[in-house]
Motif scaffolding. Structure first.
Motif, PDB file in Angstrom:
ATOM      1  N   PHE A  44       0.842  -1.195   0.000  1.00 38.27           N
ATOM      2  CA  PHE A  44       0.000   0.000   0.000  1.00 38.27           C
ATOM      3  C   PHE A  44       0.881   1.250   0.000  1.00 38.27           C
ATOM      4  O   PHE A  44       1.875   1.305   0.720  1.00 38.27           O
ATOM      5  CB  PHE A  44      -0.889  -0.015   1.249  1.00 38.27           C
ATOM      6  N   PRO A  45       0.526   2.288  -0.815  1.00 37.48           N
ATOM      7  CA  PRO A  45      -0.652   2.406  -1.685  1.00 37.48           C
ATOM      8  C   PRO A  45      -0.395   1.862  -3.075  1.00 37.48           C
ATOM      9  O   PRO A  45       0.735   1.827  -3.555  1.00 37.48           O
ATOM     10  CB  PRO A  45      -0.878   3.911  -1.730  1.00 37.48           C
ATOM     11  N   VAL A  46      -1.476   1.455  -3.736  1.00 38.02           N
ATOM     12  CA  VAL A  46      -1.430   0.968  -5.111  1.00 38.02           C
ATOM     13  C   VAL A  46      -1.939   2.091  -6.028  1.00 38.02           C
ATOM     14  O   VAL A  46      -2.948   2.725  -5.719  1.00 38.02           O
ATOM     15  CB  VAL A  46      -2.329  -0.282  -5.279  1.00 38.02           C
ATOM     16  N   ARG A 100     -18.957  11.258  -1.857  1.00 40.81           N
ATOM     17  CA  ARG A 100     -18.946   9.800  -1.720  1.00 40.81           C
ATOM     18  C   ARG A 100     -18.206   9.125  -2.864  1.00 40.81           C
ATOM     19  O   ARG A 100     -17.355   8.260  -2.659  1.00 40.81           O
ATOM     20  CB  ARG A 100     -20.392   9.261  -1.648  1.00 40.81           C
ATOM     21  N   TYR A 101     -18.526   9.551  -4.080  1.00 39.53           N
ATOM     22  CA  TYR A 101     -17.999   8.880  -5.273  1.00 39.53           C
ATOM     23  C   TYR A 101     -16.500   9.109  -5.447  1.00 39.53           C
ATOM     24  O   TYR A 101     -15.752   8.175  -5.743  1.00 39.53           O
ATOM     25  CB  TYR A 101     -18.760   9.389  -6.497  1.00 39.53           C
ATOM     26  N   TRP A 102     -16.043  10.342  -5.265  1.00 36.21           N
ATOM     27  CA  TRP A 102     -14.639  10.666  -5.523  1.00 36.21           C
ATOM     28  C   TRP A 102     -13.769  10.554  -4.277  1.00 36.21           C
ATOM     29  O   TRP A 102     -12.588  10.193  -4.399  1.00 36.21           O
ATOM     30  CB  TRP A 102     -14.522  12.071  -6.102  1.00 36.21           C
ATOM     31  N   THR A 103     -14.290  10.874  -3.127  1.00 39.61           N
ATOM     32  CA  THR A 103     -13.561  10.819  -1.854  1.00 39.61           C
ATOM     33  C   THR A 103     -12.162  11.402  -2.001  1.00 39.61           C
ATOM     34  O   THR A 103     -11.215  10.730  -2.378  1.00 39.61           O
ATOM     35  CB  THR A 103     -13.484   9.390  -1.299  1.00 39.61           C
ATOM     36  N   LEU A 104     -12.000  12.662  -1.678  1.00 37.41           N
ATOM     37  CA  LEU A 104     -10.821  13.433  -2.051  1.00 37.41           C
ATOM     38  C   LEU A 104      -9.511  12.936  -1.447  1.00 37.41           C
ATOM     39  O   LEU A 104      -8.456  13.039  -2.074  1.00 37.41           O
ATOM     40  CB  LEU A 104     -11.037  14.902  -1.653  1.00 37.41           C
ATOM     41  N   VAL A 105      -9.555  12.418  -0.219  1.00 37.86           N
ATOM     42  CA  VAL A 105      -8.317  11.969   0.436  1.00 37.86           C
ATOM     43  C   VAL A 105      -7.903  10.637  -0.177  1.00 37.86           C
ATOM     44  O   VAL A 105      -8.498   9.595   0.106  1.00 37.86           O
ATOM     45  CB  VAL A 105      -8.517  11.833   1.957  1.00 37.86           C
ATOM     46  N   GLN A 106      -6.866  10.668  -1.007  1.00 41.30           N
ATOM     47  CA  GLN A 106      -6.555   9.503  -1.834  1.00 41.30           C
ATOM     48  C   GLN A 106      -6.155   8.261  -1.039  1.00 41.30           C
ATOM     49  O   GLN A 106      -6.578   7.161  -1.344  1.00 41.30           O
ATOM     50  CB  GLN A 106      -5.413   9.853  -2.802  1.00 41.30           C
ATOM     51  N   HIS A 107      -5.279   8.423  -0.053  1.00 44.03           N
ATOM     52  CA  HIS A 107      -4.708   7.252   0.601  1.00 44.03           C
ATOM     53  C   HIS A 107      -5.256   7.010   2.002  1.00 44.03           C
ATOM     54  O   HIS A 107      -4.731   6.199   2.742  1.00 44.03           O
ATOM     55  CB  HIS A 107      -3.185   7.378   0.647  1.00 44.03           C
ATOM     56  N   GLY A 108      -6.318   7.715   2.346  1.00 47.82           N
ATOM     57  CA  GLY A 108      -6.957   7.457   3.619  1.00 47.82           C
ATOM     58  C   GLY A 108      -6.259   8.130   4.790  1.00 47.82           C
ATOM     59  O   GLY A 108      -5.414   9.007   4.615  1.00 47.82           O
ATOM     60  N   VAL A 109      -6.657   7.723   5.990  1.00 47.71           N
ATOM     61  CA  VAL A 109      -6.098   8.297   7.205  1.00 47.71           C
ATOM     62  C   VAL A 109      -5.515   7.189   8.068  1.00 47.71           C
ATOM     63  O   VAL A 109      -5.959   6.036   8.015  1.00 47.71           O
ATOM     64  CB  VAL A 109      -7.162   9.086   7.997  1.00 47.71           C
ATOM     65  N   GLN A 142      -7.889   2.848 -12.796  1.00 48.38           N
ATOM     66  CA  GLN A 142      -8.973   3.622 -13.380  1.00 48.38           C
ATOM     67  C   GLN A 142      -9.104   4.919 -12.576  1.00 48.38           C
ATOM     68  O   GLN A 142      -9.308   4.863 -11.361  1.00 48.38           O
ATOM     69  CB  GLN A 142     -10.289   2.839 -13.338  1.00 48.38           C
ATOM     70  N   PRO A 143      -9.011   6.073 -13.204  1.00 47.84           N
ATOM     71  CA  PRO A 143      -8.980   7.328 -12.441  1.00 47.84           C
ATOM     72  C   PRO A 143     -10.245   7.624 -11.656  1.00 47.84           C
ATOM     73  O   PRO A 143     -10.210   8.385 -10.697  1.00 47.84           O
ATOM     74  CB  PRO A 143      -8.751   8.388 -13.534  1.00 47.84           C
ATOM     75  N   CYS A 144     -11.373   7.014 -12.058  1.00 47.86           N
ATOM     76  CA  CYS A 144     -12.628   7.280 -11.357  1.00 47.86           C
ATOM     77  C   CYS A 144     -12.860   6.361 -10.165  1.00 47.86           C
ATOM     78  O   CYS A 144     -13.807   6.571  -9.402  1.00 47.86           O
ATOM     79  CB  CYS A 144     -13.811   7.163 -12.315  1.00 47.86           C
ATOM     80  N   ASP A 145     -12.012   5.358  -9.996  1.00 51.65           N
ATOM     81  CA  ASP A 145     -12.246   4.355  -8.960  1.00 51.65           C
ATOM     82  C   ASP A 145     -11.019   4.176  -8.073  1.00 51.65           C
ATOM     83  O   ASP A 145      -9.878   4.307  -8.540  1.00 51.65           O
ATOM     84  CB  ASP A 145     -12.583   3.001  -9.597  1.00 51.65           C
ATOM     85  N   PRO A 146     -11.232   3.845  -6.793  1.00 56.85           N
ATOM     86  CA  PRO A 146     -10.093   3.480  -5.948  1.00 56.85           C
ATOM     87  C   PRO A 146      -9.480   2.173  -6.454  1.00 56.85           C
ATOM     88  O   PRO A 146     -10.139   1.421  -7.191  1.00 56.85           O
ATOM     89  CB  PRO A 146     -10.713   3.308  -4.559  1.00 56.85           C
ATOM     90  N   PRO A 147      -8.239   1.883  -6.117  1.00 55.60           N
ATOM     91  CA  PRO A 147      -7.590   0.671  -6.620  1.00 55.60           C
ATOM     92  C   PRO A 147      -8.398  -0.596  -6.322  1.00 55.60           C
ATOM     93  O   PRO A 147      -8.870  -0.798  -5.201  1.00 55.60           O
ATOM     94  CB  PRO A 147      -6.250   0.658  -5.875  1.00 55.60           C
TER      95      PRO A 147
END
Length: 415
Positions: free
Chosen positions: A27-29, A295-304, A33-38
């Motif tokens: 992690f992270p991968v 919800r769909y995009w969730t801006l924080v890419q790699h979480g907390v 697809q740019p619209c979806d999380p890995p």
């Protein structure tokens, strides 16, 4: 929480604690697809959490189930945000020393004391009172955009200057210094930035803010930073704490609002049916569109990140004291057990409890302001320019894939 955590020997292997290497990736991968999380973060069995190796070093529990993610974020007694504790995941921007004012990396009571100093400025009542000014800012920027004529880049014309205008009005940051703030923010939040790059950017920002507060300390302005600067005389907080708090507010606010606005507009312009709902009734549908974009995009890419301070059973697994935890907000917001057809943007779904801004005591302080400002800007734009459309509908949008906060590099539109 005790110092015994540092002396605790590694736990013995057991079935509830599988080796991290079993997943076959770290992690992270990158997004395929740019619209979806890995896709790697999901399993066919729908496992809500599992142990994974971290590319930054070590390993952690990756939490991807919505209910489990919410539980971790709500439990500040069992999961700490203190990045100096042993076991806390090695993440970009996490520090092994306490940074004054950075309350996102603190637990109560330190977190509570610092957050309460600025919380009133971002309260629901305060933000509602700001709505006319926020709408006027959007109108002003759209006036400039239409006067110049199309096509134009919606990111540079509206998404980026929008939060800068708000910061100037509410925080008291000079509008002329917008590019400086943006440059520092990008250097700090670039995923693969070196430690040297981040230290340099943070140093520039801290020096700037200290000079700003020194100047505001003797003034009479009523913006937030002026009021906080004058509180230095009362010993409520130190200059170092004030600079740290301000750093968090400025860095988080610019990229978050710009990303949320640009991604919301991309969703509406890429799907004619969705966009038409907002065009026909902006006041009704702009709010749901922004909520669904979160919800769909969730801006924080790699979480907390968190670290367990006691043994906790979660999703049928035992998380032990000292274990690192990564809550991947984007995958949790696509949990099929909670959201029907989660990979589809649908502003009519009536989403109410997405986790894009986190949850619990560390929920993003400026979340309501960012959401309200974006909602107003979307409503004004779609009302003023109902013919707004993508200038290059077949072109692949340029995403900020390298940034910790997701967004668009540009979004060319015409009308």
């Amino acid at each position: 929480m005790t110092d015994a955590l540092t002396d605790t020997p590694p736990p013995a292997a057991d079935p509830a604690r599988p080796p991290a290497a079993a997943v076959g990736w770290s992690f992270p991968v990158p997004r395929a697809q740019p619209c979806d999380p890995p896709a790697e973060y999901r399993t066919e069995e729908g496992e809500p959490l599992r142990r994974v190796p971290l590319s930054y070093g070590g390993e952690a529990w990756l939490v991807t189930g919505y209910k489990q993610a919410r539980a971790v974020l709500a439990d500040h007694h069992g999961f700490s945000s203190d990045s100096t504790l042993p076991g806390y995941p090695a993440f970009p921007l996490s520090s092994k020393r306490t940074v004054p004012g950075h309350f996102l990396s603190m637990d109560p009571p330190q977190h509570t004391r610092l957050r309460q100093l600025v919380a009133a400025e971002f309260s629901g009542s305060r933000v509602r009172a700001l709505r006319p000014a926020l709408a006027a800012s959007a109108e002003e920027l759209i006036d400039r955009m239409t006067a110049a004529g199309g096509p134009q880049d919606l990111v540079s014309a509206l998404a980026v200057p929008l939060p800068a205008l708000s910061a100037s009005q509410t925080l008291g940051t000079p509008l002329a210094d917008r590019d400086f703030f943006l440059a520092c923010t990008r250097d700090l939040q670039t995923h693969d930035a070196t430690v040297a790059q981040r230290v340099l950017a943070a140093g520039k920002m801290n020096q700037y803010l200290e000079q700003l507060f020194t100047a505001k300390r003797t003034g009479t302005d009523q913006d937030l930073f002026s009021r906080l600067a004058r509180s230095l005389d009362d010993g409520v907080l130190t200059m170092a704490e004030l600079v740290g708090v301000a750093n968090l507010i400025v860095v988080a606010g610019l990229e978050t609002t710009a990303g949320l606005f640009s991604l919301t507009m991309l969703s509406l312009l890429a799907d004619r049916r969705q966009g038409d709902l907002v065009r026909e009734d902006p006041e009704r549908w702009a709010g749901p569109a922004v909520a669904e974009a979160l919800r769909y995009w969730t801006l924080v890419q790699h979480g907390v990140a968190r670290v367990a301070t006691r043994d906790v059973e979660l999703g049928g697994r035992l998380i032990r004291a000292g274990d690192g935890v990564v809550v991947h907000l984007a995958t949790a917001n696509r949990d099929r057990s909670v959201f029907e057809e989660p990979d589809r943007f649908d502003l009519t779904r009536g989403v109410r409890s997405q986790l894009a801004f986190g949850h619990g005591i560390h929920r993003c302080l400026g979340s309501f302001l960012a959401q309200t400002q974006t909602e107003l800007a979307v409503a004004v734009l779609m009302r003023r320019l109902p013919g707004l459309r993508l200038a290059e509908p077949q072109a692949e949008p340029a995403f900020l894939a390298e940034m910790l906060i997701y967004g668009l590099r540009n979004l060319n539109v015409t009308w």
